[in-house]
Design a protein around this motif. Structure first.
Motif, PDB file in Angstrom:
ATOM      1  N   UNK A 561      46.931  31.709  26.307  1.00  0.00           N
ATOM      2  CA  UNK A 561      45.541  31.603  26.754  1.00  0.00           C
ATOM      3  C   UNK A 561      45.390  31.854  28.255  1.00  0.00           C
ATOM      4  N   UNK A 562      46.284  31.305  29.064  1.00  0.00           N
ATOM      5  CA  UNK A 562      46.165  31.499  30.509  1.00  0.00           C
ATOM      6  C   UNK A 562      46.283  32.968  30.873  1.00  0.00           C
ATOM      7  N   UNK A 563      47.126  33.685  30.156  1.00  0.00           N
ATOM      8  CA  UNK A 563      47.268  35.113  30.403  1.00  0.00           C
ATOM      9  C   UNK A 563      45.971  35.837  30.064  1.00  0.00           C
ATOM     10  N   UNK A 564      45.422  35.532  28.903  1.00  0.00           N
ATOM     11  CA  UNK A 564      44.189  36.189  28.464  1.00  0.00           C
ATOM     12  C   UNK A 564      43.012  35.790  29.337  1.00  0.00           C
ATOM     13  N   UNK A 565      43.003  34.557  29.817  1.00  0.00           N
ATOM     14  CA  UNK A 565      41.900  34.062  30.651  1.00  0.00           C
ATOM     15  C   UNK A 565      42.019  34.546  32.093  1.00  0.00           C
ATOM     16  N   UNK A 566      43.009  35.337  32.387  1.00  0.00           N
ATOM     17  CA  UNK A 566      43.254  35.808  33.761  1.00  0.00           C
ATOM     18  C   UNK A 566      43.510  34.626  34.687  1.00  0.00           C
ATOM     19  N   UNK A 567      44.428  33.753  34.272  1.00  0.00           N
ATOM     20  CA  UNK A 567      44.681  32.550  35.059  1.00  0.00           C
ATOM     21  C   UNK A 567      46.149  32.137  34.969  1.00  0.00           C
ATOM     22  N   UNK A 568      47.046  33.130  34.915  1.00  0.00           N
ATOM     23  CA  UNK A 568      48.467  32.815  34.871  1.00  0.00           C
ATOM     24  C   UNK A 568      48.895  32.099  36.146  1.00  0.00           C
ATOM     25  N   UNK A 569      49.802  31.147  36.004  1.00  0.00           N
ATOM     26  CA  UNK A 569      50.218  30.310  37.122  1.00  0.00           C
ATOM     27  C   UNK A 569      50.844  31.149  38.243  1.00  0.00           C
ATOM     28  N   UNK A 570      50.335  30.941  39.487  1.00  0.00           N
ATOM     29  CA  UNK A 570      50.860  31.573  40.712  1.00  0.00           C
ATOM     30  C   UNK A 570      50.799  33.095  40.689  1.00  0.00           C
ATOM     31  N   UNK A 571      49.931  33.656  39.846  1.00  0.00           N
ATOM     32  CA  UNK A 571      49.726  35.101  39.815  1.00  0.00           C
ATOM     33  C   UNK A 571      48.449  35.426  40.592  1.00  0.00           C
ATOM     34  N   UNK A 572      48.478  36.452  41.425  1.00  0.00           N
ATOM     35  CA  UNK A 572      47.309  36.852  42.197  1.00  0.00           C
ATOM     36  C   UNK A 572      46.406  37.759  41.370  1.00  0.00           C
ATOM     37  N   UNK A 573      45.101  37.504  41.478  1.00  0.00           N
ATOM     38  CA  UNK A 573      44.093  38.333  40.827  1.00  0.00           C
ATOM     39  C   UNK A 573      43.110  38.809  41.899  1.00  0.00           C
ATOM     40  N   UNK A 574      42.704  40.069  41.810  1.00  0.00           N
ATOM     41  CA  UNK A 574      41.811  40.661  42.791  1.00  0.00           C
ATOM     42  C   UNK A 574      40.495  41.032  42.099  1.00  0.00           C
ATOM     43  N   UNK A 575      39.388  40.811  42.799  1.00  0.00           N
ATOM     44  CA  UNK A 575      38.090  41.068  42.160  1.00  0.00           C
ATOM     45  C   UNK A 575      37.183  41.878  43.068  1.00  0.00           C
ATOM     46  N   UNK A 576      36.242  42.563  42.431  1.00  0.00           N
ATOM     47  CA  UNK A 576      35.154  43.283  43.099  1.00  0.00           C
ATOM     48  C   UNK A 576      33.882  42.932  42.354  1.00  0.00           C
ATOM     49  N   UNK A 577      32.852  42.473  43.075  1.00  0.00           N
ATOM     50  CA  UNK A 577      31.599  42.070  42.447  1.00  0.00           C
ATOM     51  C   UNK A 577      30.454  42.873  43.043  1.00  0.00           C
ATOM     52  N   UNK A 578      29.518  43.285  42.192  1.00  0.00           N
ATOM     53  CA  UNK A 578      28.317  44.005  42.602  1.00  0.00           C
ATOM     54  C   UNK A 578      27.105  43.132  42.369  1.00  0.00           C
ATOM     55  N   UNK A 579      26.150  43.184  43.299  1.00  0.00           N
ATOM     56  CA  UNK A 579      24.934  42.406  43.144  1.00  0.00           C
ATOM     57  C   UNK A 579      23.712  43.190  43.547  1.00  0.00           C
TER      58      UNK A 579
END
Length: 579
Positions: A561-579
């Motif tokens: 689940x953590x992998x699928x939820x994009x929340x693996x322990x100590x793994x970096x995730x990068x995001x780009x948001x548009x508004x």
């Protein structure tokens, strides 16, 4: 013009004050002679005193050890001879050495284990005496100034004088098989060995900060010169002339000198901390200025101005003379001067077209940008007028010029932009784009003017142009977060932004997983796992919620689940948001 010590050629003679008097030093090496033997601080400008200071015993204890020896304590005492800024520029280094006292030949203390000091005697290998004796330790590497061997040329570089006569001087290398034997350089530059008891010459070496400045006459530790000395193009007799120069860090005072055509030599006209000077122009036909800076009791080299043309007192004068300017590569500069105080009106005409009319400042420098002149051959006409009280006075100046067309690369290829055979680049995009005069002549000013023609209404996140039309504004934000390893509805991921988000894209650092989230949808774009699609629209357990300025999501009911939820322990995730 002053240069850094590190750029002075090996073999050059430089001067360092000792007790206020200049003493010659030889630049014997630049850099670290051997990184395997010398500490990192030894990367600098190596200097050797040209003449012997005095004769001393190597060591009064009869031991040929370097640490704690008489000669090392003697050299340490020499530091007080130098001015404080020179002492600071002499590096504290770690030099390789043989401990002496009969230790094995190969037992060398090197690198960061070397002897820490500021002044030191050279070893035999540094002075080009490698391989001369089988009992001389390899306690250094040859310096570039010296030549290996004992021939006449090699010996000549090792000759040093005491009171005007060639004399012997100590090396730091011991005779490794002995407890009291020491090597030294004979008066003819060859190699000798003896016990530590005789008194031979002290010839100190040092490694200096290579960025310290050296003047044209070789003086070490002078301040930098002002990088610019600004003078007018032309001045008028009886009026004021203003001279200014750039400030230099650490400088306490400047000296400004003038040389008019009537002066036999330079005349000091100012001394002080200011960076400008004004005086009344005499009955000269030309004048020039030069300035130097003072720091630590030393003056730097002069910075000299161009020659300034001086014209007689007149109602109105334009600098220069009629004729050809040749092929232009720089802006066309000129000044308009008057003996009176009335308004000066100037018109610039290029190839018969009036391009600018303005009110000029009396005596100030003006310019016509070379990039605004048409290519090919052309004519520049300057017309100036004023009313000194007895009627309007008008003068003109006419120049012809040639401007080469900018050449561009052939179509379909990539090449440098060149002008007159030289590669050129604009420093900025704004400089690369020319716009009409009403838009400020360059892209930067044009965009500034354009921005003033638009109104921003933050309440509806739109720009409004001068006609009232709405222009949507897109907000973009990027960032990252580190996964915690949790998942599920009780452990959602939440990101909060500076604006209301419309779309969120997330990418895992190893590129295995990514997602695009949109309002009102779970996941509208598939995750990717090493090329295998995991289509979340078909999996109802994944939930995404857009609320105000935040986005939350979680995943229930699946493996990893953590992998699928994009929340693996100590793994970096990068995001780009548009508004």
């Amino acid at each position: 013009m002053a240069q850094t010590l590190g750029s002075v050629a090996v073999g050059s003679i430089v001067k360092i004050d000792e007790n206020g008097s200049p003493v010659n030093y030889i630049v014997v090496h630049i850099g670290n002679p051997d990184v395997r033997l010398y500490g990192s601080a030894c990367d600098g400008a190596w200097l050797l005193r040209q003449d012997i200071v005095e004769n001393v015993q190597w060591n009064s204890t009869n031991a040929n050890t370097l640490v704690g020896s008489t000669i090392m304590s003697t050299m340490a005492g020499y530091l007080g001879r130098y001015e404080s800024h020179i002492q600071s520029a002499i590096k504290t280094v770690k030099i390789p050495y043989h401990p002496g006292n009969g230790w094995p030949l190969w037992d060398i203390k090197s690198g960061e284990s070397g002897l820490e000091c500021k002044l030191f005697p050279l070893c035999g290998y540094e002075a080009g005496l490698s391989g001369i004796s089988g009992v001389m330790p390899i306690d250094g590497a040859k310096l570039d100034y010296f030549k290996s061997g004992l021939d006449t040329e090699a010996n000549s570089k090792r000759i040093a004088k005491l009171n005007g006569a060639a004399a012997a001087w100590w090396l730091r290398s011991p005779v490794s098989t002995s407890t009291d034997g020491k090597f030294y350089v004979l008066p003819d530059g060859s190699l000798g060995s003896t016990s530590v008891n005789p008194s031979y010459g002290v010839l100190p070496a040092m490694i200096m900060d290579p960025t310290i400045l050296v003047s044209d006459d070789g003086t070490v530790g002078v301040p930098a010169s002002p990088t610019a000395l600004t003078v007018p193009i032309q001045v008028m007799q009886g009026r004021q002339i203003t001279v200014s120069w750039s400030a230099v860090d650490g400088v306490s005072s400047y000296i400004l000198e003038r040389k008019a055509n009537t002066d036999a030599d330079w005349v000091q006209v100012y001394s002080g901390a200011n960076t400008s000077f004004e005086e009344t122009v005499g009955t000269w036909t030309s004048v020039q200025y030069r300035v130097k800076s003072l720091a630590n009791g030393k003056y730097g080299d002069y910075t000299t101005s161009t020659s300034v043309s001086v014209v007689p007192l007149s109602a109105l004068v334009i600098s220069g003379s009629d004729g050809s300017l040749g092929t232009l590569t720089n802006d066309v500069q000129y000044s308009v001067s008057s003996s009176g105080t009335s308004t000066l009106t100037v018109t610039e005409t290029i190839n018969g077209v009036n391009t600018r009319t303005y009110t000029a400042t009396n005596g100030a420098d003006n310019k016509i940008s070379v990039v605004d002149l048409p290519t090919g051959t052309g004519t520049i006409k300057i017309t100036a007028s004023t009313n000194p009280g007895s009627g309007v006075v008008t003068v003109t100046r006419e120049w012809t010029y040639t401007k080469a067309a900018i050449t561009f690369p052939d179509a379909g290829s990539v090449a440098d932009l060149t002008q007159q055979g030289k590669t050129i680049w604009a420093k900025t995009i704004a400089e690369a784009v020319r716009t009409p005069g009403i838009w400020g002549d360059n892209l930067g000013l044009a965009l500034s003017k354009l921005a003033q023609a638009m109104l921003y209404d933050p309440s509806d996140s739109t720009f409004t142009d001068i006609s009232g039309g709405a222009i949507p504004m897109v907000s973009i934000e990027t960032g990252s977060y580190k996964g915690t390893g949790t998942s599920g509805s009780s452990n959602p991921n939440t990101l909060t932004f500076e604006f209301e988000p419309k779309a969120l894209f997330i990418q895992e650092e190893n590129d295995n997983y990514q997602a695009l989230m949109l309002p009102g949808k779970t996941i509208s774009y598939p995750f990717y796992n090493n090329g295998e699609d995991i289509m979340f629209p078909s999996r109802s357990y994944n939930r995404v919620a857009f609320s105000g300025s935040s986005v939350s999501w979680y995943c229930d009911g699946a493996d990893s689940l953590a992998t699928v939820q994009l929340n693996r322990s100590n793994v970096n995730y990068y995001y780009l948001v548009l508004g």
